[in-house]
Write a protein that holds these residues in place. Structure first.
Motif, PDB file in Angstrom:
ATOM      1  N   LYS A 262      75.932  46.082  37.570  1.00  0.00           N
ATOM      2  CA  LYS A 262      75.284  47.223  36.935  1.00  0.00           C
ATOM      3  C   LYS A 262      75.943  47.458  35.590  1.00  0.00           C
ATOM      4  O   LYS A 262      77.050  46.997  35.319  1.00  0.00           O
ATOM      5  CB  LYS A 262      75.383  48.475  37.814  1.00  0.00           C
ATOM      6  N   ALA A 263      75.235  48.214  34.733  1.00  0.00           N
ATOM      7  CA  ALA A 263      75.742  48.481  33.391  1.00  0.00           C
ATOM      8  C   ALA A 263      74.981  49.662  32.818  1.00  0.00           C
ATOM      9  O   ALA A 263      73.963  50.103  33.363  1.00  0.00           O
ATOM     10  CB  ALA A 263      75.578  47.256  32.491  1.00  0.00           C
ATOM     11  N   VAL A 264      75.492  50.147  31.695  1.00  0.00           N
ATOM     12  CA  VAL A 264      74.755  51.083  30.865  1.00  0.00           C
ATOM     13  C   VAL A 264      74.340  50.308  29.617  1.00  0.00           C
ATOM     14  O   VAL A 264      75.200  49.776  28.902  1.00  0.00           O
ATOM     15  CB  VAL A 264      75.586  52.314  30.502  1.00  0.00           C
ATOM     16  N   TYR A 265      73.032  50.225  29.378  1.00  0.00           N
ATOM     17  CA  TYR A 265      72.500  49.379  28.313  1.00  0.00           C
ATOM     18  C   TYR A 265      71.861  50.251  27.237  1.00  0.00           C
ATOM     19  O   TYR A 265      71.088  51.170  27.559  1.00  0.00           O
ATOM     20  CB  TYR A 265      71.463  48.401  28.881  1.00  0.00           C
TER      21      TYR A 265
ATOM     22  N   GLU B  14      70.847  53.295  32.404  1.00  0.00           N
ATOM     23  CA  GLU B  14      71.620  52.668  33.475  1.00  0.00           C
ATOM     24  C   GLU B  14      70.738  51.655  34.194  1.00  0.00           C
ATOM     25  O   GLU B  14      69.613  51.968  34.613  1.00  0.00           O
ATOM     26  CB  GLU B  14      72.116  53.733  34.459  1.00  0.00           C
TER      27      GLU B  14
ATOM     28  N   TRP C  21      70.548  55.299  25.996  1.00  0.00           N
ATOM     29  CA  TRP C  21      71.428  54.593  26.918  1.00  0.00           C
ATOM     30  C   TRP C  21      70.791  54.667  28.301  1.00  0.00           C
ATOM     31  O   TRP C  21      70.485  55.741  28.807  1.00  0.00           O
ATOM     32  CB  TRP C  21      72.814  55.216  26.937  1.00  0.00           C
TER      33      TRP C  21
ATOM     34  N   GLU D 200      70.705  48.039  36.992  1.00  0.00           N
ATOM     35  CA  GLU D 200      71.419  47.386  38.088  1.00  0.00           C
ATOM     36  C   GLU D 200      70.710  46.098  38.468  1.00  0.00           C
ATOM     37  O   GLU D 200      69.630  45.778  37.952  1.00  0.00           O
ATOM     38  CB  GLU D 200      71.483  48.313  39.298  1.00  0.00           C
TER      39      GLU D 200
ATOM     40  N   CYS E  71      75.789  47.220  25.121  1.00  0.00           N
ATOM     41  CA  CYS E  71      76.010  47.277  26.568  1.00  0.00           C
ATOM     42  C   CYS E  71      77.448  47.652  26.887  1.00  0.00           C
ATOM     43  O   CYS E  71      78.382  47.209  26.205  1.00  0.00           O
ATOM     44  CB  CYS E  71      75.683  45.916  27.188  1.00  0.00           C
ATOM     45  N   TYR E  72      77.618  48.442  27.955  1.00  0.00           N
ATOM     46  CA  TYR E  72      78.896  48.664  28.617  1.00  0.00           C
ATOM     47  C   TYR E  72      78.733  48.193  30.060  1.00  0.00           C
ATOM     48  O   TYR E  72      77.913  48.740  30.806  1.00  0.00           O
ATOM     49  CB  TYR E  72      79.287  50.137  28.622  1.00  0.00           C
TER      50      TYR E  72
ATOM     51  N   ARG F 223      62.988  55.226  37.601  1.00  0.00           N
ATOM     52  CA  ARG F 223      63.587  54.945  36.303  1.00  0.00           C
ATOM     53  C   ARG F 223      62.676  54.126  35.399  1.00  0.00           C
ATOM     54  O   ARG F 223      63.066  53.732  34.317  1.00  0.00           O
ATOM     55  CB  ARG F 223      64.909  54.193  36.507  1.00  0.00           C
TER      56      ARG F 223
ATOM     57  N   GLY G 289      79.608  47.579  34.054  1.00  0.00           N
ATOM     58  CA  GLY G 289      80.093  48.470  35.090  1.00  0.00           C
ATOM     59  C   GLY G 289      81.338  47.960  35.797  1.00  0.00           C
ATOM     60  O   GLY G 289      82.096  47.152  35.241  1.00  0.00           O
TER      61      GLY G 289
END
Length: 270
Positions: free
Chosen positions: A219-222, A230, A228, A232, A247-248, A20, A250
């Motif tokens: 973890k999150a989706v940034y 992902e 976007w 962790e 940010c969302y 990633r 997790g």
């Protein structure tokens, strides 16, 4: 409270080469699986120690700070850790414990401990335990301003400082602040941002501050610029000035160590 730190070691030879890691014109992501033994370095005047250098000033990218994850084996440390008299620093311990002496005063730092080291201060660090220790070391050239005193050294911890929740978020998005934002003596802040499960940063923050974000937990989706991503625990994000971010969070509490430069005029090239 457990904090993430580099994976170290090496992946097996049969591991799939699908990572990633990314470096763009506006941001970089260094996933935890990239922080292996082969990318460590060593510093002058440090013994039984190694570092992951995860940010350094780069012309045309992020220019104000460097960030290391330092691993110190038992008996290791330094009597001359900082060789630049203009550099201020923050230490944040994520594993084990170390003894830091600043201007003759000794502090025992454990997981979650935070130390601010002003420029020109005399400090040493030692691991006097039987286990290896790891900590973040964030460095910045301090920007002096006529009529404003240097900030003093201090020690605090994640456990001792409250989370200051953002208004109208029902205590789901907040910041652990080790320095008051309105204190002009400080030209950088190193905070911890917390988002509870499902919480969001609900707009694209776009601002002059450069950022280093090391994910301590969850973890999150940034949102980074147009993408976007992902992320962790153990991942590092590195943002240029004005890179949009949101940010969302997790399914569990999401926390990251955040660097930003503050409280100074923008540098002019002439």
């Amino acid at each position: 409270m457990p904090y993430a730190s580099p994976s170290a070691g090496l992946p097996p030879q049969m591991a799939l080469h699908t990572g990633r890691a990314v470096f763009t014109e506006a941001y970089a992501v260094i996933p935890r699986e990239c922080m292996r033994d082969i990318v460590t370095s060593y510093l002058p005047h440090w013994r039984e120690s190694r570092v992951w250098i995860i940010a350094r000033p780069l012309s045309g990218f992020s220019e104000t700070f460097s960030q290391y994850v330092v691993e110190v084996a038992p008996g290791g440390g330094s009597e001359r850790p900082e060789i630049n008299p203009d550099a201020e620093g923050v230490l944040f311990v994520v594993a084990g414990s170390v003894t830091v002496t600043v201007e003759g005063q000794t502090h025992h730092l454990k997981e979650g401990s935070y130390a601010f080291l002003p420029p020109g201060s005399h400090w040493t660090l030692a691991n006097r335990t039987t286990e290896s220790a790891r900590f973040h070391w964030i460095r910045k050239r301090y920007e002096k301003v006529d009529g404003i005193d240097l900030p003093p050294a201090f020690v605090s911890s994640d456990q001792d400082e409250p989370i200051r929740w953002m208004p109208d978020t029902r205590d789901t998005w907040g910041t652990t602040r080790f320095v008051e934002p309105s204190d002009p003596r400080h030209d950088m802040h190193v905070n911890i941002v917390t988002l509870e499960p499902g919480a969001v940063i609900p707009f694209e923050e776009t601002h002059v501050m450069e950022h280093g974000l090391y994910v301590l937990q969850g973890k999150a989706v940034y949102r980074l610029n147009r993408d976007w991503v992902e992320v962790e625990a153990g991942d590092f994000m590195w943002l240029r000035a004005f890179c949009p971010q949101a940010c969302y969070a997790g399914p569990e509490r999401f926390r990251y160590l955040l660097y930003k430069d503050v409280n100074r005029h923008a540098k002019l090239p002439f």
